[in-house]
Design a protein around this motif. Structure first.
Motif, PDB file in Angstrom:
ATOM      1  N   UNK A  76       0.823  -1.201   0.000  1.00  0.00           N
ATOM      2  CA  UNK A  76       0.000   0.000   0.000  1.00  0.00           C
ATOM      3  C   UNK A  76       0.863   1.259   0.000  1.00  0.00           C
ATOM      4  N   UNK A  77       1.975   1.214   0.738  1.00  0.00           N
ATOM      5  CA  UNK A  77       2.876   2.368   0.773  1.00  0.00           C
ATOM      6  C   UNK A  77       3.457   2.647  -0.608  1.00  0.00           C
ATOM      7  N   UNK A  78       3.815   1.573  -1.346  1.00  0.00           N
ATOM      8  CA  UNK A  78       4.363   1.772  -2.686  1.00  0.00           C
ATOM      9  C   UNK A  78       3.312   2.328  -3.638  1.00  0.00           C
ATOM     10  N   UNK A  82       0.166   0.074 -10.747  1.00  0.00           N
ATOM     11  CA  UNK A  82       0.756  -1.247 -10.575  1.00  0.00           C
ATOM     12  C   UNK A  82       2.177  -1.316 -11.081  1.00  0.00           C
ATOM     13  N   UNK A  83       2.408  -0.723 -12.234  1.00  0.00           N
ATOM     14  CA  UNK A  83       3.764  -0.754 -12.803  1.00  0.00           C
ATOM     15  C   UNK A  83       4.745  -0.013 -11.910  1.00  0.00           C
ATOM     16  N   UNK A  84       4.363   1.168 -11.449  1.00  0.00           N
ATOM     17  CA  UNK A  84       5.269   1.957 -10.616  1.00  0.00           C
ATOM     18  C   UNK A  84       5.491   1.311  -9.249  1.00  0.00           C
ATOM     19  N   UNK A  85       4.476   0.644  -8.750  1.00  0.00           N
ATOM     20  CA  UNK A  85       4.587   0.004  -7.432  1.00  0.00           C
ATOM     21  C   UNK A  85       5.186  -1.393  -7.514  1.00  0.00           C
ATOM     22  N   UNK A 122      -2.679  12.011 -10.909  1.00  0.00           N
ATOM     23  CA  UNK A 122      -3.686  11.028 -11.296  1.00  0.00           C
ATOM     24  C   UNK A 122      -3.057   9.978 -12.193  1.00  0.00           C
ATOM     25  N   UNK A 123      -3.338   8.705 -11.913  1.00  0.00           N
ATOM     26  CA  UNK A 123      -2.759   7.601 -12.669  1.00  0.00           C
ATOM     27  C   UNK A 123      -3.827   6.552 -12.934  1.00  0.00           C
ATOM     28  N   UNK A 124      -3.608   5.755 -13.981  1.00  0.00           N
ATOM     29  CA  UNK A 124      -4.477   4.612 -14.210  1.00  0.00           C
ATOM     30  C   UNK A 124      -4.066   3.487 -13.267  1.00  0.00           C
ATOM     31  N   UNK A 125      -4.927   2.506 -13.111  1.00  0.00           N
ATOM     32  CA  UNK A 125      -4.615   1.375 -12.238  1.00  0.00           C
ATOM     33  C   UNK A 125      -3.366   0.655 -12.740  1.00  0.00           C
ATOM     34  N   UNK A 127      -3.642  -7.082 -11.236  1.00  0.00           N
ATOM     35  CA  UNK A 127      -4.762  -7.596 -10.447  1.00  0.00           C
ATOM     36  C   UNK A 127      -4.576  -7.294  -8.968  1.00  0.00           C
ATOM     37  N   UNK A 128      -3.327  -7.443  -8.486  1.00  0.00           N
ATOM     38  CA  UNK A 128      -3.037  -7.122  -7.084  1.00  0.00           C
ATOM     39  C   UNK A 128      -3.217  -5.637  -6.822  1.00  0.00           C
ATOM     40  N   UNK A 129      -2.715  -4.823  -7.753  1.00  0.00           N
ATOM     41  CA  UNK A 129      -2.857  -3.373  -7.607  1.00  0.00           C
ATOM     42  C   UNK A 129      -4.325  -2.980  -7.593  1.00  0.00           C
ATOM     43  N   UNK A 130      -5.116  -3.577  -8.487  1.00  0.00           N
ATOM     44  CA  UNK A 130      -6.541  -3.246  -8.570  1.00  0.00           C
ATOM     45  C   UNK A 130      -7.254  -3.584  -7.267  1.00  0.00           C
ATOM     46  N   UNK A 131      -6.922  -4.742  -6.685  1.00  0.00           N
ATOM     47  CA  UNK A 131      -7.567  -5.162  -5.436  1.00  0.00           C
ATOM     48  C   UNK A 131      -7.205  -4.223  -4.281  1.00  0.00           C
ATOM     49  N   UNK A 132      -5.928  -3.865  -4.176  1.00  0.00           N
ATOM     50  CA  UNK A 132      -5.501  -2.980  -3.093  1.00  0.00           C
ATOM     51  C   UNK A 132      -6.041  -1.573  -3.284  1.00  0.00           C
ATOM     52  N   UNK A 133      -6.076  -1.116  -4.523  1.00  0.00           N
ATOM     53  CA  UNK A 133      -6.610   0.213  -4.793  1.00  0.00           C
ATOM     54  C   UNK A 133      -8.079   0.289  -4.402  1.00  0.00           C
ATOM     55  N   UNK A 134      -8.831  -0.752  -4.730  1.00  0.00           N
ATOM     56  CA  UNK A 134     -10.245  -0.771  -4.361  1.00  0.00           C
ATOM     57  C   UNK A 134     -10.423  -0.670  -2.846  1.00  0.00           C
ATOM     58  N   UNK A 135      -9.598  -1.392  -2.100  1.00  0.00           N
ATOM     59  CA  UNK A 135      -9.681  -1.336  -0.640  1.00  0.00           C
ATOM     60  C   UNK A 135      -9.314   0.047  -0.126  1.00  0.00           C
ATOM     61  N   UNK A 136      -8.288   0.673  -0.721  1.00  0.00           N
ATOM     62  CA  UNK A 136      -7.846   1.990  -0.274  1.00  0.00           C
ATOM     63  C   UNK A 136      -8.850   3.069  -0.649  1.00  0.00           C
ATOM     64  N   UNK A 137      -9.536   2.890  -1.785  1.00  0.00           N
ATOM     65  CA  UNK A 137     -10.616   3.812  -2.144  1.00  0.00           C
ATOM     66  C   UNK A 137     -11.741   3.711  -1.120  1.00  0.00           C
ATOM     67  N   UNK A 138     -12.061   2.492  -0.707  1.00  0.00           N
ATOM     68  CA  UNK A 138     -13.098   2.292   0.294  1.00  0.00           C
ATOM     69  C   UNK A 138     -12.781   2.972   1.617  1.00  0.00           C
TER      70      UNK A 138
END
Length: 259
Positions: free
Chosen positions: A16-18, A36-39, A29-32, A44-55
């Motif tokens: 999450x920190x990355x 993921x690439x930068x982190x 602003x970045x796409x999912x 799929x992992x990035x999308x799942x974590x992003x969804x949780x962090x958005x929540x």
């Protein structure tokens, strides 16, 4: 670094920190997939974590489906910021100094071997300035960084002096011997004038801010102005020093204001 190179069982918090570190002032602003690439995460992992962090409000989605830092994260950071008390103590003096200077006035602290700018006041027609609030610069290159480095622990000074010294302009200090001499001069004179070290058209002038009115109190911040390179920057030193003394009196020796 690619995701398969990450250690197995890496904590979710590290991932999450990355994700948060993927955003920059230039690209808020970045796409999912970009996140993921930068982190270094599978999309799929990035999308799942992003969804949780958005929540949780730590991230937010734009109408176009891109991702940005959430307001909730800013709110939490403001509550717990170790520089909050310092900024509040400094603000009246920054405002007075800015009214006199008419260009840029900024306050920076030492963090992880860099100067982190915690406040900046500017004017519409002010000279060019690359710094921004929550932005960083190498300590050897900026006036604020140099006054912080001059009173930093000896181990950090030696690490910076003997490490790579990147240049922004031909005036940037890149010689270890010159940097060592410059730091000694700053400690002796109590200020520094950096003509064109970051940009050829701008001069930085900085003084240390101490944790209290005692001249031997620890240095907790650097106060600087960025003005045109017209040869008049040195005349601003007394105003800077008066403001720094005022901030120090308000800080009142509290070591809890900065880490």
């Amino acid at each position: 670094m690619r995701s398969e190179q990450r250690p197995r069982g890496e904590p979710v918090l590290a991932r999450a920190a990355r994700i948060l570190q993927a955003f920059t002032p230039e690209e808020p602003e970045l796409s999912v997939s970009e996140v993921g690439r930068r982190a270094g995460l599978h999309v799929a992992t990035a999308s799942r974590l992003i969804a949780a962090m958005v929540g949780l409000g730590l991230l937010a989605r734009t109408p176009a489906g891109r991702v940005r830092i959430g307001v909730r994260l800013w709110e939490l950071a403001q509550r717990a910021s170790p520089t909050l008390g310092l900024r509040e103590a400094a603000m009246p003096f920054l405002e007075d100094l800015h009214a006199v200077i008419g260009h840029h006035v900024q306050l920076g602290v030492l963090d992880a071997g860099e100067v982190l700018f915690v406040e900046r006041l500017s004017a519409r027609d002010a000279v060019v300035n690359v710094t921004r609030i929550a932005g960083r610069l190498p300590v050897h290159a900026s006036s604020t960084g140099l006054v912080l480095l001059a009173w930093a622990p000896r181990e950090l000074q030696e690490r910076v002096i003997t490490g790579p010294l990147s240049a922004y302009t031909p005036a940037t200090v890149t010689s270890p011997a010159r940097l060592r001499a410059l730091l000694a001069g700053i400690r002796r004179q109590g200020h520094v004038v950096c003509d064109g070290h970051i940009h050829a058209d701008a001069t930085g002038v900085a003084v240390p801010v101490r944790s209290g009115p005692d001249p031997a109190a620890p240095v907790v911040a650097g106060l600087s102005v960025i003005v045109p390179s017209d040869g008049r920057a040195s005349s601003l030193v007394p105003a800077l020093q008066a403001a720094a003394r005022g901030i120090a009196r308000r800080v009142g020796g509290s070591s809890s204001l900065v880490q």
